[in-house]
Design a protein around this motif. Structure first.
Motif, PDB file in Angstrom:
ATOM      1  N   LEU A   1     -40.894 -25.630 -57.587  1.00 23.29           N
ATOM      2  CA  LEU A   1     -41.990 -25.200 -58.443  1.00 23.29           C
ATOM      3  C   LEU A   1     -43.168 -24.741 -57.592  1.00 23.29           C
ATOM      4  CD1 LEU A   1     -41.882 -28.240 -60.907  1.00 23.29           C
ATOM      5  CD2 LEU A   1     -40.748 -26.022 -61.197  1.00 23.29           C
ATOM      6  N   ALA A   2     -44.022 -23.938 -58.182  1.00 25.77           N
ATOM      7  CA  ALA A   2     -45.219 -23.451 -57.502  1.00 25.77           C
ATOM      8  C   ALA A   2     -46.451 -24.041 -58.180  1.00 25.77           C
ATOM      9  CB  ALA A   2     -45.277 -21.925 -57.547  1.00 25.77           C
ATOM     10  N   VAL A   3     -47.426 -24.437 -57.379  1.00 23.94           N
ATOM     11  CA  VAL A   3     -48.688 -24.911 -57.925  1.00 23.94           C
ATOM     12  C   VAL A   3     -49.350 -23.770 -58.697  1.00 23.94           C
ATOM     13  CG1 VAL A   3     -51.011 -25.708 -57.319  1.00 23.94           C
ATOM     14  CG2 VAL A   3     -49.009 -26.656 -56.146  1.00 23.94           C
ATOM     15  N   ASP A   4     -49.783 -24.081 -59.912  1.00 24.14           N
ATOM     16  CA  ASP A   4     -50.407 -23.082 -60.783  1.00 24.14           C
ATOM     17  C   ASP A   4     -51.922 -23.114 -60.573  1.00 24.14           C
ATOM     18  OD1 ASP A   4     -51.359 -21.481 -62.775  1.00 24.14           O
ATOM     19  OD2 ASP A   4     -50.532 -22.655 -64.433  1.00 24.14           O
TER      20      ASP A   4
ATOM     21  N   GLY B   1     -53.309 -23.450 -53.553  1.00 26.26           N
ATOM     22  CA  GLY B   1     -51.922 -23.059 -53.779  1.00 26.26           C
ATOM     23  C   GLY B   1     -50.998 -24.134 -53.243  1.00 26.26           C
ATOM     24  N   GLY B   2     -49.706 -23.926 -53.395  1.00 25.98           N
ATOM     25  CA  GLY B   2     -48.761 -24.900 -52.882  1.00 25.98           C
ATOM     26  C   GLY B   2     -47.416 -24.824 -53.578  1.00 25.98           C
TER      27      GLY B   2
ATOM     28  N   PHE C   1     -43.978 -32.160 -51.490  1.00 25.86           N
ATOM     29  CA  PHE C   1     -45.265 -31.613 -51.925  1.00 25.86           C
ATOM     30  C   PHE C   1     -45.921 -30.891 -50.755  1.00 25.86           C
ATOM     31  CE2 PHE C   1     -44.370 -35.170 -54.681  1.00 25.86           C
ATOM     32  CZ  PHE C   1     -44.835 -34.790 -55.935  1.00 25.86           C
ATOM     33  N   GLN C   2     -46.329 -29.652 -51.001  1.00 24.09           N
ATOM     34  CA  GLN C   2     -47.104 -28.894 -50.020  1.00 24.09           C
ATOM     35  C   GLN C   2     -48.313 -28.296 -50.732  1.00 24.09           C
ATOM     36  OE1 GLN C   2     -44.905 -26.149 -47.543  1.00 24.09           O
ATOM     37  NE2 GLN C   2     -43.004 -27.289 -47.821  1.00 24.09           N
ATOM     38  N   PHE C   3     -49.480 -28.442 -50.102  1.00 26.22           N
ATOM     39  CA  PHE C   3     -50.711 -28.017 -50.748  1.00 26.22           C
ATOM     40  C   PHE C   3     -51.593 -27.302 -49.744  1.00 26.22           C
ATOM     41  CE2 PHE C   3     -54.163 -28.464 -53.837  1.00 26.22           C
ATOM     42  CZ  PHE C   3     -53.461 -28.508 -55.030  1.00 26.22           C
ATOM     43  N   VAL C   4     -52.237 -26.220 -50.194  1.00 24.72           N
ATOM     44  CA  VAL C   4     -53.130 -25.445 -49.329  1.00 24.72           C
ATOM     45  C   VAL C   4     -54.441 -25.214 -50.078  1.00 24.72           C
ATOM     46  CG1 VAL C   4     -53.496 -23.298 -48.075  1.00 24.72           C
ATOM     47  CG2 VAL C   4     -51.200 -24.275 -48.206  1.00 24.72           C
TER      48      VAL C   4
ATOM     49  N   THR D   1     -60.439 -35.695 -55.952  1.00 22.69           N
ATOM     50  CA  THR D   1     -59.573 -35.694 -57.127  1.00 22.69           C
ATOM     51  C   THR D   1     -58.865 -34.344 -57.198  1.00 22.69           C
ATOM     52  OG1 THR D   1     -60.982 -37.196 -58.392  1.00 22.69           O
ATOM     53  CG2 THR D   1     -59.459 -35.820 -59.647  1.00 22.69           C
ATOM     54  N   VAL D   2     -57.538 -34.391 -57.276  1.00 22.92           N
ATOM     55  CA  VAL D   2     -56.738 -33.170 -57.403  1.00 22.92           C
ATOM     56  C   VAL D   2     -55.883 -33.298 -58.653  1.00 22.92           C
ATOM     57  CG1 VAL D   2     -55.067 -31.625 -56.310  1.00 22.92           C
ATOM     58  CG2 VAL D   2     -56.643 -32.953 -54.881  1.00 22.92           C
ATOM     59  N   SER D   3     -56.124 -32.431 -59.603  1.00 23.89           N
ATOM     60  CA  SER D   3     -55.306 -32.354 -60.821  1.00 23.89           C
ATOM     61  C   SER D   3     -54.592 -31.010 -60.789  1.00 23.89           C
ATOM     62  CB  SER D   3     -56.182 -32.472 -62.060  1.00 23.89           C
ATOM     63  OG  SER D   3     -55.417 -32.294 -63.239  1.00 23.89           O
ATOM     64  N   PHE D   4     -53.262 -31.038 -60.856  1.00 21.04           N
ATOM     65  CA  PHE D   4     -52.554 -29.761 -60.736  1.00 21.04           C
ATOM     66  C   PHE D   4     -51.287 -29.728 -61.575  1.00 21.04           C
ATOM     67  CE2 PHE D   4     -50.820 -32.483 -57.469  1.00 21.04           C
ATOM     68  CZ  PHE D   4     -49.494 -32.113 -57.282  1.00 21.04           C
TER      69      PHE D   4
END
Length: 202
Positions: free
Chosen positions: A27-30, A56-57, A71-74, A188-191
């Motif tokens: 999946l791709a982070v929206d 993104g991520g 999980f990968q996050f940028v 806080t990260v909500s994704f």
């Protein structure tokens, strides 16, 4: 509780049979449904809040085997917004983020374990490497599975997560104005994550 039993509890909590999903999904982070918000103390009098607007991520989501999740996050540092342009420019300078030299904050998972919090919610304990200000440190983030649904219009998977943690900016070499400005940064990260959209032909 054994992993198979825990998976069954999680599945029932979301109203689905444990065998409903068999294959892992990439999946791709929206970005349109993702927020990265931070807070930091100012003079021990108040808290300054800000956010990063460009993120993104990718997520490898495996319902059968949580340990296979990734999980990968940028975060693009230049997208910082504290509602004060002059302060934002100062934060982007070499006194703090040094965005010209270190334009991104990244997190890449290395191991994932599924547990439950005090309220019975499924939580992924995600161990990985965070790189900030050119410094990489291993840390474990609590990532709560908020929801796992199929969009009735598109028929596509939509998965929502929430991560709340605290980091020390001095651990990453960001020591400017320590004292007047706090060291501990609440994050806080909500994704949401959805299937990646196919690229349009050039």
């Amino acid at each position: 509780m054994r992993r198979s039993s825990l998976l069954a509890v999680v599945a029932c909590a979301f109203g689905m049979a444990p065998w409903a999903y068999a294959q892992p999904e990439r999946l791709a982070v929206d970005p349109a449904h993702t927020s990265v918000v931070f807070s930091i103390s100012h003079m021990e009098l108040s808290f300054c809040y800000g956010m990063f607007k460009s993120v993104g991520g990718d997520v490898m989501f495996d319902r059968q085997d949580p340990s296979a999740c990734q999980f990968q996050f940028v975060v693009n540092v230049g997208s910082i917004d504290t509602a004060q342009p002059k302060r934002d420019q100062h934060l982007l300078s070499a006194d703090f983020f040094d965005a010209e030299q270190f334009p991104q904050i990244t997190f890449v998972s290395k191991a994932v374990k599924l547990v439950q919090d005090a309220n019975g919610r499924p939580v992924y304990q995600v161990a990985g490497d965070m790189t900030l200000h050119g410094v990489t440190r291993e840390m474990t983030l609590p990532v709560v599975l908020v929801g796992d649904k199929t969009n009735p219009q598109s028929g596509q998977t939509q998965v929502g997560f929430l991560c709340q943690t605290t980091i020390k900016r001095s651990d990453f070499g960001m020591s400017g104005s320590l004292g007047p400005i706090g060291d501990a940064v609440g994050v806080t990260v909500s994704f949401e994550a959805t299937p990646p959209q196919p690229q349009q032909p050039q």
